[in-house]
Scaffold this motif. Structure first.
Motif, PDB file in Angstrom:
ATOM      1  N   THR A 184      41.025  31.479  19.541  1.00  4.38           N
ATOM      2  CA  THR A 184      39.794  31.441  18.972  1.00  4.38           C
ATOM      3  C   THR A 184      38.690  31.991  20.015  1.00  4.38           C
ATOM      4  N   TYR A 185      37.411  31.662  20.034  1.00  2.00           N
ATOM      5  CA  TYR A 185      36.599  32.157  20.962  1.00  2.00           C
ATOM      6  C   TYR A 185      36.892  31.571  22.245  1.00  2.00           C
ATOM      7  N   PHE A 186      36.190  32.347  23.282  1.00  2.00           N
ATOM      8  CA  PHE A 186      36.136  32.087  24.592  1.00  2.00           C
ATOM      9  C   PHE A 186      34.745  32.226  25.425  1.00  2.00           C
ATOM     10  N   SER A 187      34.753  31.810  26.251  1.00  2.00           N
ATOM     11  CA  SER A 187      33.432  32.104  27.227  1.00  2.00           C
ATOM     12  C   SER A 187      33.892  32.882  28.345  1.00  2.00           C
ATOM     13  N   SER A 188      32.960  33.522  28.820  1.00  2.00           N
ATOM     14  CA  SER A 188      33.084  34.217  30.011  1.00  2.00           C
ATOM     15  C   SER A 188      33.611  33.683  31.133  1.00  2.00           C
ATOM     16  N   ASP A 189      33.420  32.466  31.264  1.00  4.19           N
ATOM     17  CA  ASP A 189      34.100  31.587  32.229  1.00  4.19           C
ATOM     18  C   ASP A 189      35.278  31.328  32.325  1.00  4.19           C
ATOM     19  N   SER A 190      35.859  31.114  30.717  1.00  8.08           N
ATOM     20  CA  SER A 190      36.982  30.458  30.564  1.00  8.08           C
ATOM     21  C   SER A 190      38.120  31.872  30.663  1.00  8.08           C
ATOM     22  N   LEU A 191      37.483  32.902  30.625  1.00 10.09           N
ATOM     23  CA  LEU A 191      38.546  34.111  31.033  1.00 10.09           C
ATOM     24  C   LEU A 191      38.671  34.270  32.415  1.00 10.09           C
ATOM     25  N   SER A 192      37.599  33.858  33.037  1.00  5.29           N
ATOM     26  CA  SER A 192      37.774  33.972  34.593  1.00  5.29           C
ATOM     27  C   SER A 192      38.579  33.184  35.350  1.00  5.29           C
ATOM     28  N   VAL A 193      38.529  31.901  34.674  1.00  5.66           N
ATOM     29  CA  VAL A 193      39.214  30.804  35.244  1.00  5.66           C
ATOM     30  C   VAL A 193      40.741  31.002  35.359  1.00  5.66           C
ATOM     31  N   GLY A 194      41.284  30.716  36.546  1.00  6.34           N
ATOM     32  CA  GLY A 194      42.694  30.680  36.722  1.00  6.34           C
ATOM     33  C   GLY A 194      43.221  31.921  36.815  1.00  6.34           C
ATOM     34  N   GLU A 195      42.492  33.129  37.179  1.00  6.61           N
ATOM     35  CA  GLU A 195      42.882  34.521  37.040  1.00  6.61           C
ATOM     36  C   GLU A 195      42.299  34.853  38.337  1.00  6.61           C
ATOM     37  N   PRO A 196      42.855  34.354  39.669  1.00  4.25           N
ATOM     38  CA  PRO A 196      42.310  34.617  41.179  1.00  4.25           C
ATOM     39  C   PRO A 196      42.727  36.055  41.292  1.00  4.25           C
ATOM     40  N   SER A 197      43.450  36.838  40.679  1.00  2.23           N
ATOM     41  CA  SER A 197      43.935  38.203  40.972  1.00  2.23           C
ATOM     42  C   SER A 197      42.560  39.191  40.453  1.00  2.23           C
ATOM     43  N   VAL A 198      41.881  38.557  39.568  1.00  4.61           N
ATOM     44  CA  VAL A 198      40.605  39.519  39.071  1.00  4.61           C
ATOM     45  C   VAL A 198      39.376  38.750  39.385  1.00  4.61           C
ATOM     46  N   GLY A 199      38.589  39.848  40.043  1.00  8.44           N
ATOM     47  CA  GLY A 199      37.405  39.225  40.543  1.00  8.44           C
ATOM     48  C   GLY A 199      36.322  38.893  39.378  1.00  8.44           C
ATOM     49  N   ARG A 200      35.364  37.871  39.653  1.00  7.37           N
ATOM     50  CA  ARG A 200      34.496  37.663  38.877  1.00  7.37           C
ATOM     51  C   ARG A 200      33.633  38.735  38.036  1.00  7.37           C
ATOM     52  N   ALA A 201      33.229  39.586  39.059  1.00  9.19           N
ATOM     53  CA  ALA A 201      32.573  40.701  38.807  1.00  9.19           C
ATOM     54  C   ALA A 201      33.172  41.583  37.660  1.00  9.19           C
ATOM     55  N   THR A 202      34.389  41.617  38.006  1.00  9.55           N
ATOM     56  CA  THR A 202      35.218  42.561  37.162  1.00  9.55           C
ATOM     57  C   THR A 202      35.402  42.121  35.751  1.00  9.55           C
ATOM     58  N   VAL A 203      35.599  40.680  35.705  1.00  4.73           N
ATOM     59  CA  VAL A 203      35.555  39.954  34.549  1.00  4.73           C
ATOM     60  C   VAL A 203      34.181  40.342  33.596  1.00  4.73           C
ATOM     61  N   PHE A 204      33.120  40.336  34.177  1.00  2.00           N
ATOM     62  CA  PHE A 204      31.923  40.777  33.365  1.00  2.00           C
ATOM     63  C   PHE A 204      31.693  42.146  33.085  1.00  2.00           C
ATOM     64  N   ARG A 205      32.299  42.758  34.171  1.00  2.00           N
ATOM     65  CA  ARG A 205      32.103  44.292  33.845  1.00  2.00           C
ATOM     66  C   ARG A 205      33.193  44.565  32.578  1.00  2.00           C
ATOM     67  N   SER A 206      34.111  43.896  32.591  1.00  2.00           N
ATOM     68  CA  SER A 206      35.142  44.234  31.688  1.00  2.00           C
ATOM     69  C   SER A 206      34.712  43.812  30.119  1.00  2.00           C
TER      70      SER A 206
END
Lengths: 155, 155
Positions: free
Chosen positions: B40-62
């Motif tokens: 179901t839905y997810f927050s920007s944060d939960s997308l980022s968590v546990g994904e050390p190989s992807v930078g935080r900024a990249t998550v937001f840009r994506s």
DNA sequence: CTTTCTGCAAACTCTTTGCAGTCGC
DNA sequence: GCGACTGCAAAGAGTTTGCAGAAAG
């Protein structure tokens, strides 16, 4: 809204605060007055700006109180930004947002309420609430059609 | 959604990225896969968590890119929080949000579209868009009524 | 080979919280 | 006078930006 109408609206909001056990303080009075001066929606920031006598934290705390007492409601803009608007009517309603002049009008419709409940039921949901914003051009703003372009329906 | 369906959905999203001139990069692939794993839905944060190989900024840009390409849509929760959800259908639609299990379903209805356009027109608006979220209990969640209480209609 | 994208870190914005003093009721 | 409220300042989320290097096409 003229001065007299604003005065009356302010008193209505203050009475409701008092009735619900909140105190009618000087900073809250200031903010209520300022809120009522906006012809349409406003951001938390724009409430705070130019109000050196009211602390930033107080603005946010008051915003919550006003939301809880129904003096304000949230409006979700088309880009997802959430802003505030004085609630003309404390009851449930929807918003019509003009994408040109940023006017926001409240409206409610028994028909729509029923249609939404029905739509939910058709998908197996027992509907308990909803949130609806309609975006468009109000009748004071020239449409793309009348200015040579063509108005497209997104919905 | 099973593994095969997710794989297909991922390819659909990646093709759309490519078609629109965006690059299909390793971090984006990772995020798409992760997004699709949410039921179901997810927050920007939960997308980022546990994904050390992807930078935080990249998550937001994506997130912005996915929103722009229609791979994702925003969902406004009842408390005003904005979260994301994979768009089953890139086209315009509304959301049914279960207040118990947080399931979000997409739906669309020509009838409702027409009703909304009509409601806007009745107030002098030329409707160009809208946003609608319906909150309730899905048919897998016991209602208050069936558990002894009473379900109240807010709308 | 060009251009877009990425990670990092710092900067920023927006909002909340702790606290001692103030003020409404 | 009691308890809610306030301003301040600091902390805390959440998001954006600049930049040099990496990678997609």
């Amino acid at each position: 809204m003229d001065t007299i109408a604003r005065e009356q609206a302010a008193q209505r909001i203050e009475r409701r605060l008092a009735r619900l056990g909140y105190r009618v303080t000087q900073p809250r009075r200031r903010l209520i007055e300022k809120m009522l001066a906006f012809e349409t929606y406003f951001s938390s920031d724009s409430l705070s700006v130019g109000e050196p006598s009211v602390g930033r934290a107080t603005v946010f705390r008051s915003l919550h109180v006003f939301l809880r007492t129904g003096a304000l409601c949230q409006v979700v803009l088309e880009d997802g930004t959430i802003v505030y608007r004085v609630a003309d009517d404390g009851a449930h309603h929807h918003h019509l947002v003009c994408i040109d002049c940023d006017l926001v009008e409240e409206f409610s419709s028994e028909f729509l309420e029923a249609a939404l409940a029905h739509a939910g039921a058709a998908h197996g949901y027992q509907v308990t609430g909803h949130r609806l914003e309609i975006y468009g051009r109000c009748d004071h703003c020239p449409t793309e059609a009348s200015s040579g372009g063509r108005a497209g329906a997104r919905g």
